[in-house]
Design a protein around this motif. Structure first.
Motif, PDB file in Angstrom:
ATOM      1  N   UNK A  63       0.860  -1.180   0.000  1.00  0.00           N
ATOM      2  CA  UNK A  63       0.000   0.000   0.000  1.00  0.00           C
ATOM      3  C   UNK A  63       0.900   1.235   0.000  1.00  0.00           C
ATOM      4  N   UNK A  64       0.596   2.170  -0.873  1.00  0.00           N
ATOM      5  CA  UNK A  64       1.442   3.361  -0.947  1.00  0.00           C
ATOM      6  C   UNK A  64       0.939   4.500  -0.069  1.00  0.00           C
ATOM      7  N   UNK A  65      -0.195   4.281   0.606  1.00  0.00           N
ATOM      8  CA  UNK A  65      -0.726   5.307   1.471  1.00  0.00           C
ATOM      9  C   UNK A  65      -1.858   6.063   0.808  1.00  0.00           C
ATOM     10  N   UNK A  66      -2.281   7.128   1.498  1.00  0.00           N
ATOM     11  CA  UNK A  66      -1.739   7.713   2.725  1.00  0.00           C
ATOM     12  C   UNK A  66      -2.119   6.881   3.952  1.00  0.00           C
ATOM     13  N   UNK A  67      -1.603   7.322   5.115  1.00  0.00           N
ATOM     14  CA  UNK A  67      -1.941   6.626   6.336  1.00  0.00           C
ATOM     15  C   UNK A  67      -0.882   6.759   7.398  1.00  0.00           C
ATOM     16  N   UNK A  68      -0.819   5.769   8.257  1.00  0.00           N
ATOM     17  CA  UNK A  68       0.102   5.760   9.386  1.00  0.00           C
ATOM     18  C   UNK A  68       1.552   5.749   8.917  1.00  0.00           C
ATOM     19  N   UNK A  69       2.333   6.682   9.434  1.00  0.00           N
ATOM     20  CA  UNK A  69       3.746   6.746   9.063  1.00  0.00           C
ATOM     21  C   UNK A  69       4.449   5.431   9.399  1.00  0.00           C
ATOM     22  N   UNK A  70       4.258   4.953  10.616  1.00  0.00           N
ATOM     23  CA  UNK A  70       4.930   3.731  11.045  1.00  0.00           C
ATOM     24  C   UNK A  70       4.444   2.526  10.246  1.00  0.00           C
ATOM     25  N   UNK A  71       3.137   2.407  10.086  1.00  0.00           N
ATOM     26  CA  UNK A  71       2.582   1.287   9.344  1.00  0.00           C
ATOM     27  C   UNK A  71       3.076   1.241   7.907  1.00  0.00           C
ATOM     28  N   UNK A  72       3.057   2.387   7.243  1.00  0.00           N
ATOM     29  CA  UNK A  72       3.514   2.438   5.858  1.00  0.00           C
ATOM     30  C   UNK A  72       4.990   2.086   5.743  1.00  0.00           C
ATOM     31  N   UNK A  73       5.792   2.563   6.699  1.00  0.00           N
ATOM     32  CA  UNK A  73       7.222   2.246   6.673  1.00  0.00           C
ATOM     33  C   UNK A  73       7.459   0.743   6.817  1.00  0.00           C
ATOM     34  N   UNK A  74       6.727   0.117   7.723  1.00  0.00           N
ATOM     35  CA  UNK A  74       6.897  -1.316   7.947  1.00  0.00           C
ATOM     36  C   UNK A  74       6.482  -2.111   6.711  1.00  0.00           C
ATOM     37  N   UNK A  75       5.321  -1.784   6.160  1.00  0.00           N
ATOM     38  CA  UNK A  75       4.854  -2.490   4.971  1.00  0.00           C
ATOM     39  C   UNK A  75       5.782  -2.306   3.788  1.00  0.00           C
ATOM     40  N   UNK A  76       6.264  -1.066   3.610  1.00  0.00           N
ATOM     41  CA  UNK A  76       7.160  -0.778   2.484  1.00  0.00           C
ATOM     42  C   UNK A  76       8.486  -1.515   2.620  1.00  0.00           C
ATOM     43  N   UNK A  77       9.065  -1.489   3.811  1.00  0.00           N
ATOM     44  CA  UNK A  77      10.356  -2.153   3.996  1.00  0.00           C
ATOM     45  C   UNK A  77      10.230  -3.660   3.808  1.00  0.00           C
ATOM     46  N   UNK A  78       9.114  -4.233   4.269  1.00  0.00           N
ATOM     47  CA  UNK A  78       8.896  -5.667   4.080  1.00  0.00           C
ATOM     48  C   UNK A  78       8.753  -6.002   2.600  1.00  0.00           C
ATOM     49  N   UNK A  79       7.949  -5.214   1.895  1.00  0.00           N
ATOM     50  CA  UNK A  79       7.754  -5.452   0.466  1.00  0.00           C
ATOM     51  C   UNK A  79       9.038  -5.290  -0.326  1.00  0.00           C
ATOM     52  N   UNK A  80       9.811  -4.268   0.021  1.00  0.00           N
ATOM     53  CA  UNK A  80      11.086  -4.058  -0.667  1.00  0.00           C
ATOM     54  C   UNK A  80      12.035  -5.233  -0.437  1.00  0.00           C
ATOM     55  N   UNK A  81      12.092  -5.696   0.813  1.00  0.00           N
ATOM     56  CA  UNK A  81      12.972  -6.811   1.123  1.00  0.00           C
ATOM     57  C   UNK A  81      12.595  -8.065   0.356  1.00  0.00           C
ATOM     58  N   UNK A  82      11.293  -8.341   0.272  1.00  0.00           N
ATOM     59  CA  UNK A  82      10.820  -9.519  -0.443  1.00  0.00           C
ATOM     60  C   UNK A  82      11.107  -9.400  -1.941  1.00  0.00           C
ATOM     61  N   UNK A  83      10.837  -8.213  -2.497  1.00  0.00           N
ATOM     62  CA  UNK A  83      11.068  -8.006  -3.927  1.00  0.00           C
ATOM     63  C   UNK A  83      12.548  -8.135  -4.271  1.00  0.00           C
TER      64      UNK A  83
END
Length: 234
Positions: A63-83
């Motif tokens: 999810x690219x947002x908008x929304x929770x700063x912390x939540x978005x950071x966690x989701x983005x870092x996880x997705x980047x790591x997997x990709x």
């Protein structure tokens, strides 16, 4: 036939879905604000339960947002790591658009659908909310912005059209806006299960984001919308 992991962390909800082309085939979700502890476990469980490995995925959608700063950071870092680990595509899905598409596909609140607008929302505190407007075909007609609601918000639209409000700001907005053309759906909240169609569409259109440089859409600045300067849609 393409498999995707979809990750939604823009709010308190931690949601991960496994999809095949346009269809969700399995998902895990909680409302416990433990995104960091849950996402990796959910991804592994979904793959194991469906006899898949990371290398079988065509891409991972975040999810690219908008929304929770912390939540978005966690989701983005996880997705980047997997990709990066699997050398697969990274796709960024608009959280608000995904909710609007779910409503358009699954609900029938307007007899005249051409006279309906969907307003996806995410709570931003107090009387504030992130909002984005879509027509019934899921075309964006007003880009995402953060606004401060009052009793006159969207009056210039509501005089002629119905607005279907969804998202986790609906409860407080329904207490502020009192208009017969305002429809409030309380149980449509950000979910990875709503992402599948957009994920597949963006994959087929080669609409990817850079694993190294992508940043979520936080939208930190708020805009107070006065009743006489609302969005003009005729």
């Amino acid at each position: 036939m393409s498999y995707f992991i979809n990750i939604e962390t823009s709010t308190d909800i931690c949601s991960v879905a496994l999809s095949q082309d346009n269809n969700v085939i399995d998902f895990k979700e909680n409302h416990e604000r433990n995104h960091a502890a849950s996402i990796g476990v959910y991804i592994q469980e979904l793959l194991n339960n469906n006899n898949l490995k990371v290398k079988d995925l065509a891409g991972v959608a975040i999810c690219k947002g908008p929304g929770s700063y912390t939540g978005l950071r966690i989701g983005t870092s996880t997705g980047k790591g997997l990709a990066y680990q699997a050398d697969i595509k990274l796709i960024a899905v608009d959280t608000l658009q995904a909710m609007a598409l779910h409503v358009a596909d699954n609900f029938d609140y307007c007899c005249d659908k051409n006279n309906c607008i969907i307003c996806s929302t995410i709570d931003a505190g107090r009387n504030e909310a992130y909002t984005e407007l879509f027509d019934i075909q899921n075309n964006c007609i007003k880009k995402c912005e953060a606004i401060i609601f009052d009793e006159n918000s969207f009056n210039d639209i509501l005089i002629n059209k119905k607005i279907i409000f969804v998202g986790n700001a609906v409860d407080k907005i329904s207490k502020i806006i009192k208009n017969e053309n305002a429809i409030f759906i309380n149980d449509v909240l950000p979910s990875a299960t709503y992402m599948a169609k957009l994920t597949n569409k963006q994959f087929l259109n080669n609409d990817f984001v850079d694993v190294a440089y992508f940043e979520p859409f936080y939208l930190k600045d708020f805009i107070a919308i006065k009743s006489n300067k609302n969005v003009l849609i005729k």
